[in-house]
Motif scaffolding. Structure first.
Motif, PDB file in Angstrom:
ATOM      1  N   ILE A   1       6.668  -9.457   2.567  1.00 13.12           N
ATOM      2  CA  ILE A   1       7.259  -8.138   2.814  1.00 13.12           C
ATOM      3  C   ILE A   1       7.555  -7.524   1.444  1.00 13.12           C
ATOM      4  N   CYS A   2       7.279  -6.250   1.288  1.00 10.84           N
ATOM      5  CA  CYS A   2       7.525  -5.582   0.008  1.00 10.84           C
ATOM      6  C   CYS A   2       9.019  -5.595  -0.329  1.00 10.84           C
ATOM      7  N   PRO A   3       9.369  -6.111  -1.520  1.00 11.48           N
ATOM      8  CA  PRO A   3      10.786  -6.162  -1.899  1.00 11.48           C
ATOM      9  C   PRO A   3      11.391  -4.764  -2.081  1.00 11.48           C
ATOM     10  N   SER A   4      10.551  -3.747  -2.312  1.00 10.50           N
ATOM     11  CA  SER A   4      11.094  -2.403  -2.521  1.00 10.50           C
ATOM     12  C   SER A   4      11.260  -1.610  -1.225  1.00 10.50           C
ATOM     13  N   CYS A   5      10.225  -1.620  -0.380  1.00  8.70           N
ATOM     14  CA  CYS A   5      10.290  -0.757   0.802  1.00  8.70           C
ATOM     15  C   CYS A   5      10.311  -1.509   2.130  1.00  8.70           C
ATOM     16  N   GLY A   6      10.111  -2.826   2.075  1.00  4.20           N
ATOM     17  CA  GLY A   6      10.220  -3.618   3.298  1.00  4.20           C
ATOM     18  C   GLY A   6       8.999  -3.593   4.198  1.00  4.20           C
TER      19      GLY A   6
ATOM     20  N   ASN B   1       0.816  -1.220   0.000  1.00  2.87           N
ATOM     21  CA  ASN B   1       0.000   0.000   0.000  1.00  2.87           C
ATOM     22  C   ASN B   1       0.846   1.264   0.000  1.00  2.87           C
ATOM     23  N   ILE B   2       2.137   1.112   0.212  1.00  2.00           N
ATOM     24  CA  ILE B   2       3.048   2.265   0.198  1.00  2.00           C
ATOM     25  C   ILE B   2       3.501   2.530  -1.246  1.00  2.00           C
ATOM     26  N   CYS B   3       4.018   1.465  -1.894  1.00  2.00           N
ATOM     27  CA  CYS B   3       4.519   1.603  -3.270  1.00  2.00           C
ATOM     28  C   CYS B   3       3.399   1.463  -4.301  1.00  2.00           C
ATOM     29  N   ASN B   4       2.251   0.967  -3.855  1.00  2.00           N
ATOM     30  CA  ASN B   4       1.127   0.717  -4.756  1.00  2.00           C
ATOM     31  C   ASN B   4       1.465  -0.298  -5.849  1.00  2.00           C
TER      32      ASN B   4
HETATM   33 ZN   LIG Z   1       6.489  -1.189  -0.886  1.00  2.00          ZN
END
Ligand SMILES: [Zn+2]
Length: 116
Positions: A92-97, A75-78
């Motif tokens: 866990i999001c690979p971009s922002c964790g 929901n952060i990186c969409n």
């Molecule tokens: Zn993310």
């Protein structure tokens, strides 16, 4: 998960459907099972197979099982990510964790029932 109990509830649904639609037997059942549902497909098929002798309705039913990949969204990186791994996965999001929100992969549903 208790695949035996799931198999019994599937058979209950099939019996109910047969009763409502005046069917003599069920030819084919299409199930969708998410990889995160906790249902072990082999165990479920085994449990259904075991019920065949006592449940006339599924005597010659073909159970088609569709495995649904796990899709999770950040929901952060969409962004959405899909996971093919059936084992324990860190969502866990690979971009922002940040932890991901699961969109699909938990389903356990009967999509289609074909009877005679
Ligand atoms: Zn993310």
């Amino acid at each position: 998960m208790h695949e035996g109990a799931i198999a019994e509830s599937i058979v209950d649904i099939l019996k109910q459907t047969a009763l409502e639609n005046d069917l003599k037997g069920i030819v084919k059942v299409h199930l969708r099972i998410g990889k995160l549902s906790g249902v072990m497909v082999d165990a479920l098929l085994f449990a259904l197979e075991a019920l065949r002798t006592e449940e006339k309705i599924i005597e010659s039913t073909l159970f088609e099982i569709e495995r649904v990949d796990v899709v999770a969204k950040c929901n952060i990186c969409n962004r959405e990510f899909s996971f093919d791994d059936e084992t324990e996965m860190a969502l866990i999001c690979p971009s922002c964790g940040m932890p991901l929100e699961i969109i699909s992969g938990k389903e356990m549903e009967i999509v289609d029932i074909e009877g005679v």
